[in-house]
Design a protein around this motif. Sequence first.
Motif, PDB file in Angstrom:
ATOM      1  N   ALA A  26     -42.611 -19.986  30.458  1.00  0.00           N
ATOM      2  CA  ALA A  26     -42.625 -21.017  31.503  1.00  0.00           C
ATOM      3  C   ALA A  26     -41.450 -20.870  32.461  1.00  0.00           C
ATOM      4  CB  ALA A  26     -42.612 -22.402  30.867  1.00  0.00           C
ATOM      5  N   GLY A  27     -40.529 -19.963  32.141  1.00  0.00           N
ATOM      6  CA  GLY A  27     -39.405 -19.697  33.039  1.00  0.00           C
ATOM      7  C   GLY A  27     -38.075 -20.247  32.578  1.00  0.00           C
ATOM      8  N   ALA A  28     -38.001 -20.807  31.370  1.00  0.00           N
ATOM      9  CA  ALA A  28     -36.740 -21.357  30.870  1.00  0.00           C
ATOM     10  C   ALA A  28     -35.772 -20.214  30.531  1.00  0.00           C
ATOM     11  CB  ALA A  28     -36.996 -22.196  29.622  1.00  0.00           C
ATOM     12  N   PRO A  29     -34.522 -20.274  31.008  1.00  0.00           N
ATOM     13  CA  PRO A  29     -33.533 -19.240  30.677  1.00  0.00           C
ATOM     14  C   PRO A  29     -33.296 -19.211  29.164  1.00  0.00           C
ATOM     15  CG  PRO A  29     -32.760 -20.646  32.462  1.00  0.00           C
ATOM     16  CD  PRO A  29     -33.975 -21.302  31.892  1.00  0.00           C
ATOM     17  N   PRO A  30     -33.410 -18.053  28.517  1.00  0.00           N
ATOM     18  CA  PRO A  30     -33.347 -17.988  27.045  1.00  0.00           C
ATOM     19  C   PRO A  30     -32.083 -18.586  26.432  1.00  0.00           C
ATOM     20  CG  PRO A  30     -34.121 -15.917  27.946  1.00  0.00           C
ATOM     21  CD  PRO A  30     -33.695 -16.738  29.111  1.00  0.00           C
ATOM     22  N   PHE A  31     -30.902 -18.113  26.869  1.00  0.00           N
ATOM     23  CA  PHE A  31     -29.657 -18.591  26.270  1.00  0.00           C
ATOM     24  C   PHE A  31     -29.424 -20.075  26.573  1.00  0.00           C
ATOM     25  CE2 PHE A  31     -28.126 -14.007  26.876  1.00  0.00           C
ATOM     26  CZ  PHE A  31     -28.538 -13.649  25.607  1.00  0.00           C
ATOM     27  N   PHE A  32     -29.738 -20.483  27.805  1.00  0.00           N
ATOM     28  CA  PHE A  32     -29.514 -21.876  28.199  1.00  0.00           C
ATOM     29  C   PHE A  32     -30.426 -22.814  27.422  1.00  0.00           C
ATOM     30  CE2 PHE A  32     -30.211 -25.608  30.893  1.00  0.00           C
ATOM     31  CZ  PHE A  32     -28.902 -25.999  31.133  1.00  0.00           C
ATOM     32  N   SER A  33     -31.708 -22.457  27.311  1.00  0.00           N
ATOM     33  CA  SER A  33     -32.650 -23.317  26.589  1.00  0.00           C
ATOM     34  C   SER A  33     -32.310 -23.368  25.104  1.00  0.00           C
ATOM     35  CB  SER A  33     -34.090 -22.835  26.793  1.00  0.00           C
ATOM     36  OG  SER A  33     -34.241 -21.488  26.386  1.00  0.00           O
ATOM     37  N   THR A  73     -25.950 -20.172  13.997  1.00  0.00           N
ATOM     38  CA  THR A  73     -26.636 -20.531  15.236  1.00  0.00           C
ATOM     39  C   THR A  73     -26.340 -19.553  16.375  1.00  0.00           C
ATOM     40  OG1 THR A  73     -26.691 -22.873  14.642  1.00  0.00           O
ATOM     41  CG2 THR A  73     -26.975 -22.342  16.960  1.00  0.00           C
ATOM     42  N   PHE A  74     -25.078 -19.408  16.730  1.00  0.00           N
ATOM     43  CA  PHE A  74     -24.742 -18.561  17.879  1.00  0.00           C
ATOM     44  C   PHE A  74     -25.044 -17.087  17.612  1.00  0.00           C
ATOM     45  CE2 PHE A  74     -21.672 -15.850  20.117  1.00  0.00           C
ATOM     46  CZ  PHE A  74     -22.053 -16.121  21.426  1.00  0.00           C
ATOM     47  N   GLY A  75     -24.477 -16.531  16.559  1.00  0.00           N
ATOM     48  CA  GLY A  75     -24.654 -15.107  16.278  1.00  0.00           C
ATOM     49  C   GLY A  75     -26.093 -14.718  16.038  1.00  0.00           C
ATOM     50  N   THR A  76     -26.825 -15.578  15.353  1.00  0.00           N
ATOM     51  CA  THR A  76     -28.223 -15.287  15.025  1.00  0.00           C
ATOM     52  C   THR A  76     -29.129 -15.370  16.244  1.00  0.00           C
ATOM     53  OG1 THR A  76     -27.907 -16.166  12.790  1.00  0.00           O
ATOM     54  CG2 THR A  76     -30.172 -15.951  13.569  1.00  0.00           C
ATOM     55  N   PHE A  77     -29.013 -16.445  17.012  1.00  0.00           N
ATOM     56  CA  PHE A  77     -29.976 -16.680  18.097  1.00  0.00           C
ATOM     57  C   PHE A  77     -29.602 -15.987  19.404  1.00  0.00           C
ATOM     58  CE2 PHE A  77     -31.133 -19.935  15.084  1.00  0.00           C
ATOM     59  CZ  PHE A  77     -32.514 -19.952  15.181  1.00  0.00           C
ATOM     60  N   ALA A  78     -28.316 -15.765  19.659  1.00  0.00           N
ATOM     61  CA  ALA A  78     -27.927 -15.033  20.864  1.00  0.00           C
ATOM     62  C   ALA A  78     -28.468 -13.605  20.806  1.00  0.00           C
ATOM     63  CB  ALA A  78     -26.403 -15.025  21.013  1.00  0.00           C
ATOM     64  N   THR A  79     -28.324 -12.974  19.662  1.00  0.00           N
ATOM     65  CA  THR A  79     -28.798 -11.594  19.518  1.00  0.00           C
ATOM     66  C   THR A  79     -30.325 -11.528  19.521  1.00  0.00           C
ATOM     67  OG1 THR A  79     -28.552 -11.872  17.114  1.00  0.00           O
ATOM     68  CG2 THR A  79     -26.758 -10.782  18.274  1.00  0.00           C
ATOM     69  N   LEU A  80     -30.980 -12.483  18.863  1.00  0.00           N
ATOM     70  CA  LEU A  80     -32.440 -12.482  18.790  1.00  0.00           C
ATOM     71  C   LEU A  80     -33.084 -12.727  20.152  1.00  0.00           C
ATOM     72  CD1 LEU A  80     -34.996 -12.350  17.011  1.00  0.00           C
ATOM     73  CD2 LEU A  80     -34.781 -14.810  16.679  1.00  0.00           C
ATOM     74  N   TYR A  81     -32.563 -13.713  20.885  1.00  0.00           N
ATOM     75  CA  TYR A  81     -33.115 -14.019  22.204  1.00  0.00           C
ATOM     76  C   TYR A  81     -32.953 -12.824  23.154  1.00  0.00           C
ATOM     77  CZ  TYR A  81     -34.315 -18.990  21.818  1.00  0.00           C
ATOM     78  OH  TYR A  81     -34.926 -20.185  21.494  1.00  0.00           O
ATOM     79  N   TRP A  82     -31.786 -12.174  23.094  1.00  0.00           N
ATOM     80  CA  TRP A  82     -31.574 -11.017  23.972  1.00  0.00           C
ATOM     81  C   TRP A  82     -32.500  -9.875  23.581  1.00  0.00           C
ATOM     82  CZ3 TRP A  82     -30.272  -5.908  23.345  1.00  0.00           C
ATOM     83  CH2 TRP A  82     -29.977  -5.204  24.523  1.00  0.00           C
ATOM     84  N   ALA A  83     -32.627  -9.631  22.283  1.00  0.00           N
ATOM     85  CA  ALA A  83     -33.419  -8.508  21.796  1.00  0.00           C
ATOM     86  C   ALA A  83     -34.889  -8.635  22.152  1.00  0.00           C
ATOM     87  CB  ALA A  83     -33.261  -8.374  20.280  1.00  0.00           C
ATOM     88  N   GLU A  84     -35.424  -9.865  22.103  1.00  0.00           N
ATOM     89  CA  GLU A  84     -36.862 -10.039  22.333  1.00  0.00           C
ATOM     90  C   GLU A  84     -37.266  -9.828  23.794  1.00  0.00           C
ATOM     91  OE1 GLU A  84     -39.448 -12.589  20.445  1.00  0.00           O
ATOM     92  OE2 GLU A  84     -38.148 -13.088  18.755  1.00  0.00           O
ATOM     93  N   GLN A  85     -36.271  -9.566  24.647  1.00  0.00           N
ATOM     94  CA  GLN A  85     -36.587  -9.167  26.015  1.00  0.00           C
ATOM     95  C   GLN A  85     -36.950  -7.685  26.085  1.00  0.00           C
ATOM     96  OE1 GLN A  85     -33.814 -11.256  29.100  1.00  0.00           O
ATOM     97  NE2 GLN A  85     -32.616 -11.078  27.233  1.00  0.00           N
ATOM     98  N   HIS A  86     -36.617  -6.941  24.998  1.00  0.00           N
ATOM     99  CA  HIS A  86     -36.785  -5.494  25.030  1.00  0.00           C
ATOM    100  C   HIS A  86     -37.606  -4.939  23.870  1.00  0.00           C
ATOM    101  CE1 HIS A  86     -33.769  -5.629  28.180  1.00  0.00           C
ATOM    102  NE2 HIS A  86     -32.962  -6.266  27.370  1.00  0.00           N
ATOM    103  N   ILE A  87     -37.871  -5.743  22.853  1.00  0.00           N
ATOM    104  CA  ILE A  87     -38.703  -5.297  21.732  1.00  0.00           C
ATOM    105  C   ILE A  87     -39.789  -6.337  21.478  1.00  0.00           C
ATOM    106  CG2 ILE A  87     -36.776  -4.050  20.659  1.00  0.00           C
ATOM    107  CD1 ILE A  87     -36.549  -6.277  18.613  1.00  0.00           C
ATOM    108  N   SER A  88     -40.834  -5.920  20.777  1.00  0.00           N
ATOM    109  CA  SER A  88     -41.931  -6.839  20.484  1.00  0.00           C
ATOM    110  C   SER A  88     -41.515  -7.830  19.405  1.00  0.00           C
ATOM    111  CB  SER A  88     -43.162  -6.054  20.016  1.00  0.00           C
ATOM    112  OG  SER A  88     -42.919  -5.457  18.749  1.00  0.00           O
ATOM    113  N   SER A  89     -42.226  -8.953  19.351  1.00  0.00           N
ATOM    114  CA  SER A  89     -41.925  -9.965  18.336  1.00  0.00           C
ATOM    115  C   SER A  89     -42.216  -9.428  16.936  1.00  0.00           C
ATOM    116  CB  SER A  89     -42.741 -11.236  18.597  1.00  0.00           C
ATOM    117  OG  SER A  89     -44.128 -10.943  18.596  1.00  0.00           O
ATOM    118  N   GLY A  90     -43.172  -8.504  16.823  1.00  0.00           N
ATOM    119  CA  GLY A  90     -43.492  -7.913  15.522  1.00  0.00           C
ATOM    120  C   GLY A  90     -42.340  -7.091  14.981  1.00  0.00           C
TER     121      GLY A  90
END
Length: 311
Positions: A26-33, A73-90
């Motif tokens: 929907a356009g929400a910025p990953p890190f901000f949301s 929270t920070f270490g886990t989700f910052a890396t995951l959100y960034w990574a899912e821009q470049h790899i599949s969810s699978g």
Amino acid sequence: MIFMNYALMCLVFGTTFLAIKVGIDAGAPPFFSAGLRFLLAGSILLTYMVIKRKAKLSLLFRKEMFLTGTALTFGTFATLYWAEQHISSGIAAILSATAPLMILGLQTAMARQRLSIHALAGCLIGTVGVVLLLLPGLTVNFSKLWVFGCISVLVGQVFYSAGTVYSRRVVKRFEDTSPIALNAAQMMYGGAMLLVLSLFAEPVDIGPMLAPKAVLSLLYLIFAGSMTGHTIFYWLIAKTNPVFPSTWLYVSPLIALCLGAVLYGEPISVLSVIGGITIIVGIVAVNLDSLKALMFKGRPQRSKTGETKAV
């Protein structure tokens, strides 16, 4: 009660992947949301606990909350959100499924205990099950960003594993404080750090976040994902051990697959069914000792001398 909460947590976490995807699409910025999600969820929970006089605001000034928030929270989700821009969810799900094995290794090393063979086997079986479950739908596009994305997820799972094991110590250290308050405080720290990261890593446009899908996604992630799912996770750590609640990483892909089949009519392959069964076998193996303890709880056992004793 433990297994009911575990099932609810798995169901919630299994649906949050879809909710995150809806918000980002929907356009929400990953890190901000993500930061907004955890900061608001933590603030609501801690405010409620303070009003009910079950926690104090001074909890926010303890270094344990900062360290847990940094890892869980920070270490886990910052890396995951960034990574899912470049790899599949699978691929992300498969790499994330390494966390229970990491947790088992960390817990064993820190406690200086012998590694349980069935727990190790269960973690390996569960990981194989996730691979089999997602294999039919995996797509791989090799590039430098793809490699960095995979590494990012693994780094995030190191944070997650360390935070989970450390949380067990924090819960014991703050025995008089509700796990709900502890979880709220760490989410506030993690959410604040994600918002700071957002200021430097991405353009923030509030407009897309006001879209109906983005708002619904954020509300679901706040109330269901963070306030319910993460609180149950913290409670399970307090009541069991760090490995057991983390096996949701095996179950969530299975739930996501079933949701896709029910809501979107996506096909389920034979290999995915085998993967689902393998995951269940792995979870049972990991928690074999806990299952035995619950099955024989309250039953009289006969000792070597012939006397009976309650378990």
